[in-house]
Design an enzyme around this catalytic site. Sequence first.
Site, PDB file in Angstrom:
ATOM      1  N   SER A 139       0.845  -1.180   0.000  1.00  0.00           N
ATOM      2  CA  SER A 139       0.000   0.000   0.000  1.00  0.00           C
ATOM      3  C   SER A 139       0.890   1.242   0.000  1.00  0.00           C
ATOM      4  O   SER A 139       1.638   1.465   0.947  1.00  0.00           O
ATOM      5  CB  SER A 139      -0.907  -0.010   1.237  1.00  0.00           C
ATOM      6  OG  SER A 139      -1.658   1.179   1.307  1.00  0.00           O
ATOM      7  N   LYS A 164      -1.083  -0.948  -4.331  1.00  0.00           N
ATOM      8  CA  LYS A 164      -2.299  -0.187  -4.013  1.00  0.00           C
ATOM      9  C   LYS A 164      -1.860   1.246  -3.782  1.00  0.00           C
ATOM     10  O   LYS A 164      -0.909   1.502  -3.056  1.00  0.00           O
ATOM     11  CB  LYS A 164      -2.945  -0.792  -2.773  1.00  0.00           C
ATOM     12  CG  LYS A 164      -3.800   0.140  -1.928  1.00  0.00           C
ATOM     13  CD  LYS A 164      -4.597  -0.648  -0.895  1.00  0.00           C
ATOM     14  CE  LYS A 164      -4.878   0.172   0.347  1.00  0.00           C
ATOM     15  NZ  LYS A 164      -5.673  -0.588   1.335  1.00  0.00           N
ATOM     16  N   ASP A 191      -7.026   3.367  -3.266  1.00  0.00           N
ATOM     17  CA  ASP A 191      -7.766   3.512  -2.001  1.00  0.00           C
ATOM     18  C   ASP A 191      -7.950   4.996  -1.707  1.00  0.00           C
ATOM     19  O   ASP A 191      -6.985   5.739  -1.576  1.00  0.00           O
ATOM     20  CB  ASP A 191      -6.988   2.835  -0.865  1.00  0.00           C
ATOM     21  CG  ASP A 191      -7.765   2.840   0.453  1.00  0.00           C
ATOM     22  OD1 ASP A 191      -8.918   3.306   0.467  1.00  0.00           O
ATOM     23  OD2 ASP A 191      -7.205   2.359   1.466  1.00  0.00           O
ATOM     24  N   LYS A 276     -10.135  -6.273   7.933  1.00  0.00           N
ATOM     25  CA  LYS A 276      -9.059  -5.911   8.857  1.00  0.00           C
ATOM     26  C   LYS A 276      -9.527  -6.346  10.233  1.00  0.00           C
ATOM     27  O   LYS A 276     -10.549  -5.822  10.718  1.00  0.00           O
ATOM     28  CB  LYS A 276      -8.852  -4.397   8.891  1.00  0.00           C
ATOM     29  CG  LYS A 276      -8.240  -3.789   7.658  1.00  0.00           C
ATOM     30  CD  LYS A 276      -8.145  -2.283   7.830  1.00  0.00           C
ATOM     31  CE  LYS A 276      -7.615  -1.641   6.565  1.00  0.00           C
ATOM     32  NZ  LYS A 276      -7.693  -0.169   6.644  1.00  0.00           N
TER      33      LYS A 276
HETATM   34  O1  OSB Z   1      -7.216   2.249   4.373  1.00  0.00           O
HETATM   35  O2  OSB Z   1      -6.155   0.456   4.115  1.00  0.00           O
HETATM   36  C1  OSB Z   1      -6.249   1.555   4.643  1.00  0.00           C
HETATM   37  C2  OSB Z   1      -3.145   2.321   6.738  1.00  0.00           C
HETATM   38  C3  OSB Z   1      -3.716   3.002   7.771  1.00  0.00           C
HETATM   39  C4  OSB Z   1      -5.065   3.233   7.756  1.00  0.00           C
HETATM   40  C5  OSB Z   1      -5.850   2.789   6.709  1.00  0.00           C
HETATM   41  C6  OSB Z   1      -5.291   2.073   5.674  1.00  0.00           C
HETATM   42  C7  OSB Z   1      -3.895   1.875   5.671  1.00  0.00           C
HETATM   43  C8  OSB Z   1      -3.171   1.194   4.605  1.00  0.00           C
HETATM   44  C9  OSB Z   1      -1.834   0.605   4.981  1.00  0.00           C
HETATM   45  O3  OSB Z   1      -3.508   1.214   3.455  1.00  0.00           O
HETATM   46  C10 OSB Z   1      -1.753  -0.847   4.857  1.00  0.00           C
HETATM   47  C11 OSB Z   1      -0.510  -1.357   5.541  1.00  0.00           C
HETATM   48  O4  OSB Z   1       0.533  -1.422   4.893  1.00  0.00           O
HETATM   49  O5  OSB Z   1      -0.580  -1.684   6.749  1.00  0.00           O
HETATM   50 MG    MG Z   2      -8.465   1.266   3.000  1.00  0.00          MG
END
Ligand code: OSB
Ligand code: MG
Length: 382
Positions: A139, A164, A191, A276
């Site tokens: 991400s 992502k 995202d 999550k």
């Molecule tokens: O929306 O998926 C999300 C991190 C913090 C809060 C929300 C999100 C995220 C990420 C990071 O996209 C994913 C990761 O590498 O832990």
């Molecule tokens: Mg997200």
Amino acid sequence: MHDPIELSEITLRRLRLKLRLPFTTSFDTAYERDTVLVILTSNDNLIGVGEAPTHNAPVYDHQYTDATFDVLHRFLIPSIKHPITSAEQLQHSMARFKGQTVGTCGIEAAYWHLVTQVTGQSLKALWGGQANAVVAGFSIGGTSVDDVLARAHTAVEAGFKRLKIKIWPGFEGSVMTALRRDFPDIMLQVDANCAYDPFDPKHQRALKALDYFDLLLIEQPFGGDDMLDHVRFQADHQMQTPIALDESIRSLNDARRAYKLWQMFDIGNKLVINVKPPRVGGYREARRIANYVEENSIPCWMGGMLETCVGKWMNIILSSHPGFTLPGDHLQPQPYYERDIALPLPTVQPDGFIAVPATGTGFEIDWEAIEKLTIERKTISF
Ligand code: OSB
Ligand code: MG
């Protein structure tokens, strides 16, 4: 089933962690973050550690670090029924508190760590994991097109198979064009973390234009409470790209609601679900969602909250469950933090996979690191 677990004490620790690489989303840029650890000590001196990965401000959802620490101390921990006989009993003892998924997840994660020690079983076996390795996704929270491109190149060289990209209004077309120029075939998704207004024609046009980039999915363009706006947008604009829900899914029942809604609009094949554990109240509920999406062939992936490797290892293990059909937000090419709290750190193999631990939890706690990073602690004895 396992022997009842009698606790002697619970310690809460607030840790301050420094990110190696700043992480930018539609809601902020993080340079460091605090997380809360829940540490359960049993009567026979076994220790279970679970992470309640918080945000310092209520920017991702309503929960934030001070509130989670407080609700754990004042409400969730005092409500635990002793002895603990199952994850279900543990969940039921805390269920009357509304919307406290992160704190609940921290207690439950520590409980699962204890269960591996009490039973000798692996988390993978306890949670119905099957795959020996899972695909690593990354991400990317960058601040400019060049920043995102540089991070993407590093990741692809390290073996990552899926990227992502964090987007927000005005930061989507240019970054996608640049990424598709350099990586025409890579698995790509975006995202928005709720940053778009479903009734703003400019926002609608920008989202519709994402259909050109052959994306796996568009994650949570609208608000967490706006499941209906998501499905209506998808239907009204004949979006080819599936829409994925992150913030909108806080329980198995939310996942059911979403699927029914997409089916009512005749686009049941255009929904993707993100799981999550800290957003749905723990690993038990996350697994129930995994079972549901598997039964209904709904594509699904494991998300992330920038957890320490304690949270990451648990997420990686649960994502070996067959309900997780898309690459997870598991890792970055470099470690997330200047110092992490357990060893070893999960890593991506050159083939793009992460090996799933088949015994125990996969990690050993680094107590010295935890001691160094702790900025607040509270112990509750029984
Ligand atoms: O929306 O998926 C999300 C991190 C913090 C809060 C929300 C999100 C995220 C990420 C990071 O996209 C994913 C990761 O590498 O832990
Ligand atoms: Mg997200």
